[in-house]
Design a protein around this motif. Sequence first.
Motif, PDB file in Angstrom:
ATOM      1  N   GLU A  62       0.610  -1.447  -0.141  1.00  0.00           N
ATOM      2  CA  GLU A  62      -0.235   0.144   0.028  1.00  0.00           C
ATOM      3  C   GLU A  62       0.903   1.141  -0.099  1.00  0.00           C
ATOM      4  O   GLU A  62       0.215   2.174  -0.568  1.00  0.00           O
ATOM      5  CB  GLU A  62      -0.740   0.373   1.399  1.00  0.00           C
ATOM      6  CG  GLU A  62      -1.989  -0.750   1.419  1.00  0.00           C
ATOM      7  CD  GLU A  62      -3.221  -0.438   0.533  1.00  0.00           C
ATOM      8  OE1 GLU A  62      -2.990   1.078   0.442  1.00  0.00           O
ATOM      9  OE2 GLU A  62      -4.043  -0.872  -0.324  1.00  0.00           O
ATOM     10  N   LYS A  63       1.900   1.467   0.431  1.00  0.00           N
ATOM     11  CA  LYS A  63       3.122   2.278   0.335  1.00  0.00           C
ATOM     12  C   LYS A  63       3.491   3.131  -0.337  1.00  0.00           C
ATOM     13  O   LYS A  63       4.132   3.375  -0.926  1.00  0.00           O
ATOM     14  CB  LYS A  63       3.607   2.621   2.021  1.00  0.00           C
ATOM     15  CG  LYS A  63       2.917   2.553   3.925  1.00  0.00           C
ATOM     16  CD  LYS A  63       3.572   1.636   4.578  1.00  0.00           C
ATOM     17  CE  LYS A  63       2.454   2.397   5.970  1.00  0.00           C
ATOM     18  NZ  LYS A  63       3.597   2.111   6.782  1.00  0.00           N
ATOM     19  N   ALA A  64       4.160   1.262  -0.720  1.00  0.00           N
ATOM     20  CA  ALA A  64       5.258   1.683  -2.307  1.00  0.00           C
ATOM     21  C   ALA A  64       5.709   0.768  -2.995  1.00  0.00           C
ATOM     22  O   ALA A  64       5.274  -0.775  -2.739  1.00  0.00           O
ATOM     23  CB  ALA A  64       6.882   1.834  -1.486  1.00  0.00           C
ATOM     24  N   MET A  65       5.914   0.790  -4.007  1.00  0.00           N
ATOM     25  CA  MET A  65       5.902  -0.291  -5.386  1.00  0.00           C
ATOM     26  C   MET A  65       6.648  -1.607  -4.940  1.00  0.00           C
ATOM     27  O   MET A  65       7.908  -1.496  -4.180  1.00  0.00           O
ATOM     28  CB  MET A  65       6.012   0.004  -6.487  1.00  0.00           C
ATOM     29  CG  MET A  65       5.912  -1.207  -7.456  1.00  0.00           C
ATOM     30  SD  MET A  65       6.885  -0.536  -9.315  1.00  0.00           S
ATOM     31  CE  MET A  65       8.577  -0.023  -8.790  1.00  0.00           C
ATOM     32  N   ARG A 103      19.132  10.655  -3.768  1.00  0.00           N
ATOM     33  CA  ARG A 103      18.672   9.303  -3.260  1.00  0.00           C
ATOM     34  C   ARG A 103      17.541   9.964  -2.420  1.00  0.00           C
ATOM     35  O   ARG A 103      16.516   9.441  -2.882  1.00  0.00           O
ATOM     36  CB  ARG A 103      19.423   8.290  -2.836  1.00  0.00           C
ATOM     37  CG  ARG A 103      18.467   7.038  -1.891  1.00  0.00           C
ATOM     38  CD  ARG A 103      19.719   6.112  -1.807  1.00  0.00           C
ATOM     39  NE  ARG A 103      19.553   5.157  -1.291  1.00  0.00           N
ATOM     40  CZ  ARG A 103      20.344   3.317  -1.222  1.00  0.00           C
ATOM     41  NH1 ARG A 103      20.293   3.399  -1.551  1.00  0.00           N
ATOM     42  NH2 ARG A 103      18.358   2.498  -0.714  1.00  0.00           N
ATOM     43  N   GLN A 104      17.728  10.806  -1.656  1.00  0.00           N
ATOM     44  CA  GLN A 104      17.167  11.414  -0.675  1.00  0.00           C
ATOM     45  C   GLN A 104      15.841  12.337  -1.350  1.00  0.00           C
ATOM     46  O   GLN A 104      14.136  11.554  -0.651  1.00  0.00           O
ATOM     47  CB  GLN A 104      17.732  11.727   0.978  1.00  0.00           C
ATOM     48  CG  GLN A 104      19.205  11.645   1.374  1.00  0.00           C
ATOM     49  CD  GLN A 104      20.004  10.903   1.172  1.00  0.00           C
ATOM     50  OE1 GLN A 104      20.647  11.281  -0.418  1.00  0.00           O
ATOM     51  NE2 GLN A 104      20.600  10.083   1.439  1.00  0.00           N
ATOM     52  N   LEU A 105      16.329  13.155  -1.605  1.00  0.00           N
ATOM     53  CA  LEU A 105      15.329  13.639  -2.595  1.00  0.00           C
ATOM     54  C   LEU A 105      14.026  12.800  -3.577  1.00  0.00           C
ATOM     55  O   LEU A 105      12.905  12.866  -3.188  1.00  0.00           O
ATOM     56  CB  LEU A 105      15.868  14.800  -3.871  1.00  0.00           C
ATOM     57  CG  LEU A 105      14.926  15.537  -4.793  1.00  0.00           C
ATOM     58  CD1 LEU A 105      14.194  16.625  -3.873  1.00  0.00           C
ATOM     59  CD2 LEU A 105      15.698  16.260  -5.904  1.00  0.00           C
ATOM     60  N   TYR A 110       9.114  10.197  -4.410  1.00  0.00           N
ATOM     61  CA  TYR A 110       7.884   9.142  -4.332  1.00  0.00           C
ATOM     62  C   TYR A 110       7.257   8.872  -2.930  1.00  0.00           C
ATOM     63  O   TYR A 110       6.145   8.754  -3.414  1.00  0.00           O
ATOM     64  CB  TYR A 110       8.803   7.536  -4.830  1.00  0.00           C
ATOM     65  CG  TYR A 110       8.630   6.524  -4.499  1.00  0.00           C
ATOM     66  CD1 TYR A 110       8.613   6.293  -5.892  1.00  0.00           C
ATOM     67  CD2 TYR A 110       7.696   5.975  -3.576  1.00  0.00           C
ATOM     68  CE1 TYR A 110       7.745   5.309  -6.315  1.00  0.00           C
ATOM     69  CE2 TYR A 110       7.513   4.894  -3.778  1.00  0.00           C
ATOM     70  CZ  TYR A 110       6.741   4.250  -5.080  1.00  0.00           C
ATOM     71  OH  TYR A 110       5.953   3.246  -5.046  1.00  0.00           O
ATOM     72  N   GLY A 111       7.606   9.325  -2.402  1.00  0.00           N
ATOM     73  CA  GLY A 111       6.451   9.329  -0.978  1.00  0.00           C
ATOM     74  C   GLY A 111       5.442   9.913  -0.604  1.00  0.00           C
ATOM     75  O   GLY A 111       4.314   9.449  -0.590  1.00  0.00           O
ATOM     76  N   VAL A 113       4.470  11.209  -3.837  1.00  0.00           N
ATOM     77  CA  VAL A 113       3.126  10.857  -4.624  1.00  0.00           C
ATOM     78  C   VAL A 113       2.737   9.927  -4.139  1.00  0.00           C
ATOM     79  O   VAL A 113       1.364   9.574  -4.222  1.00  0.00           O
ATOM     80  CB  VAL A 113       4.522  10.618  -6.630  1.00  0.00           C
ATOM     81  CG1 VAL A 113       3.046  10.358  -7.578  1.00  0.00           C
ATOM     82  CG2 VAL A 113       4.470  12.043  -6.492  1.00  0.00           C
ATOM     83  N   ALA A 114       3.427   8.421  -3.873  1.00  0.00           N
ATOM     84  CA  ALA A 114       2.703   7.260  -3.464  1.00  0.00           C
ATOM     85  C   ALA A 114       2.105   7.895  -2.514  1.00  0.00           C
ATOM     86  O   ALA A 114       0.166   6.927  -2.341  1.00  0.00           O
ATOM     87  CB  ALA A 114       4.038   6.564  -2.841  1.00  0.00           C
ATOM     88  N   ARG A 115       1.430   8.438  -1.137  1.00  0.00           N
ATOM     89  CA  ARG A 115       1.864   8.745   0.069  1.00  0.00           C
ATOM     90  C   ARG A 115      -0.577   9.769  -0.186  1.00  0.00           C
ATOM     91  O   ARG A 115      -1.813   8.862  -0.329  1.00  0.00           O
ATOM     92  CB  ARG A 115       1.200   8.951   0.449  1.00  0.00           C
ATOM     93  CG  ARG A 115       0.206   9.952   1.079  1.00  0.00           C
ATOM     94  CD  ARG A 115       1.209  10.768   3.244  1.00  0.00           C
ATOM     95  NE  ARG A 115       0.086  11.330   3.911  1.00  0.00           N
ATOM     96  CZ  ARG A 115       0.585  10.883   5.048  1.00  0.00           C
ATOM     97  NH1 ARG A 115       1.361  10.244   5.298  1.00  0.00           N
ATOM     98  NH2 ARG A 115      -0.530  11.457   5.645  1.00  0.00           N
ATOM     99  N   TYR A 116      -0.032  10.623  -1.236  1.00  0.00           N
ATOM    100  CA  TYR A 116      -1.293  11.365  -2.899  1.00  0.00           C
ATOM    101  C   TYR A 116      -1.513  10.858  -3.910  1.00  0.00           C
ATOM    102  O   TYR A 116      -2.140  11.062  -4.264  1.00  0.00           O
ATOM    103  CB  TYR A 116      -1.115  12.679  -2.337  1.00  0.00           C
ATOM    104  CG  TYR A 116      -0.169  13.121  -0.762  1.00  0.00           C
ATOM    105  CD1 TYR A 116      -2.191  13.194  -0.231  1.00  0.00           C
ATOM    106  CD2 TYR A 116       0.368  13.567  -0.374  1.00  0.00           C
ATOM    107  CE1 TYR A 116      -2.046  13.735   1.241  1.00  0.00           C
ATOM    108  CE2 TYR A 116       0.881  13.974   1.247  1.00  0.00           C
ATOM    109  CZ  TYR A 116      -0.136  13.706   1.203  1.00  0.00           C
ATOM    110  OH  TYR A 116      -0.324  14.208   2.792  1.00  0.00           O
ATOM    111  N   ARG A 117      -1.280   9.533  -3.843  1.00  0.00           N
ATOM    112  CA  ARG A 117      -1.055   8.924  -6.002  1.00  0.00           C
ATOM    113  C   ARG A 117      -2.921   9.203  -5.497  1.00  0.00           C
ATOM    114  O   ARG A 117      -3.220   9.001  -6.664  1.00  0.00           O
ATOM    115  CB  ARG A 117      -1.048   7.486  -5.439  1.00  0.00           C
ATOM    116  CG  ARG A 117      -1.724   6.060  -5.355  1.00  0.00           C
ATOM    117  CD  ARG A 117      -1.254   4.848  -4.985  1.00  0.00           C
ATOM    118  NE  ARG A 117      -1.281   4.026  -4.118  1.00  0.00           N
ATOM    119  CZ  ARG A 117      -1.084   3.760  -2.831  1.00  0.00           C
ATOM    120  NH1 ARG A 117      -0.767   4.166  -2.122  1.00  0.00           N
ATOM    121  NH2 ARG A 117      -1.676   2.613  -2.171  1.00  0.00           N
TER     122      ARG A 117
END
Length: 135
Positions: A62-65, A103-105, A110-111, A113-117
């Motif tokens: 649910e949180k990430a691919m 990487r951090q950026l 990603y976080g 976009v994933a949270r508000y997808r």
Amino acid sequence: MTTLQTTPPGHDVVLYDSHCRVCSGAAREMRKLVGGTGTQLLSFRDEGVLDAFPGVSFERCEKAMQLIQADGRVLEGAEAIVRALGRRPLGRLLYVYYVPGLRQLADAVYGVVARYRFRIAGRDCPDGACAVHFK
């Protein structure tokens, strides 16, 4: 941080959210890009998919691919995308992801976009699944 291990599938498997327009669109594009590499794309929501990969939880998906590598190592989020696409010649350019700071950026973007997808893609999704994401 320890790396998650699961049952080795013998080839790479990408788990994505088929209830999400953004995720489904990204999976369609990824399928085109990884064609011929043996990578399999599956919706974690399909019956029995997660049963094949102990330790890869519904909540993680649910949180990430998720990328389950042939040897059973599990990567997620932006790194999963980089590794899945990195097997193609031009995909190796994505390894810039490992440059400190980038990487951090990438993980932060990603976080978000994933949270508000579901909000990004609209509220039209099957079985009212989007409702749980609008808290």
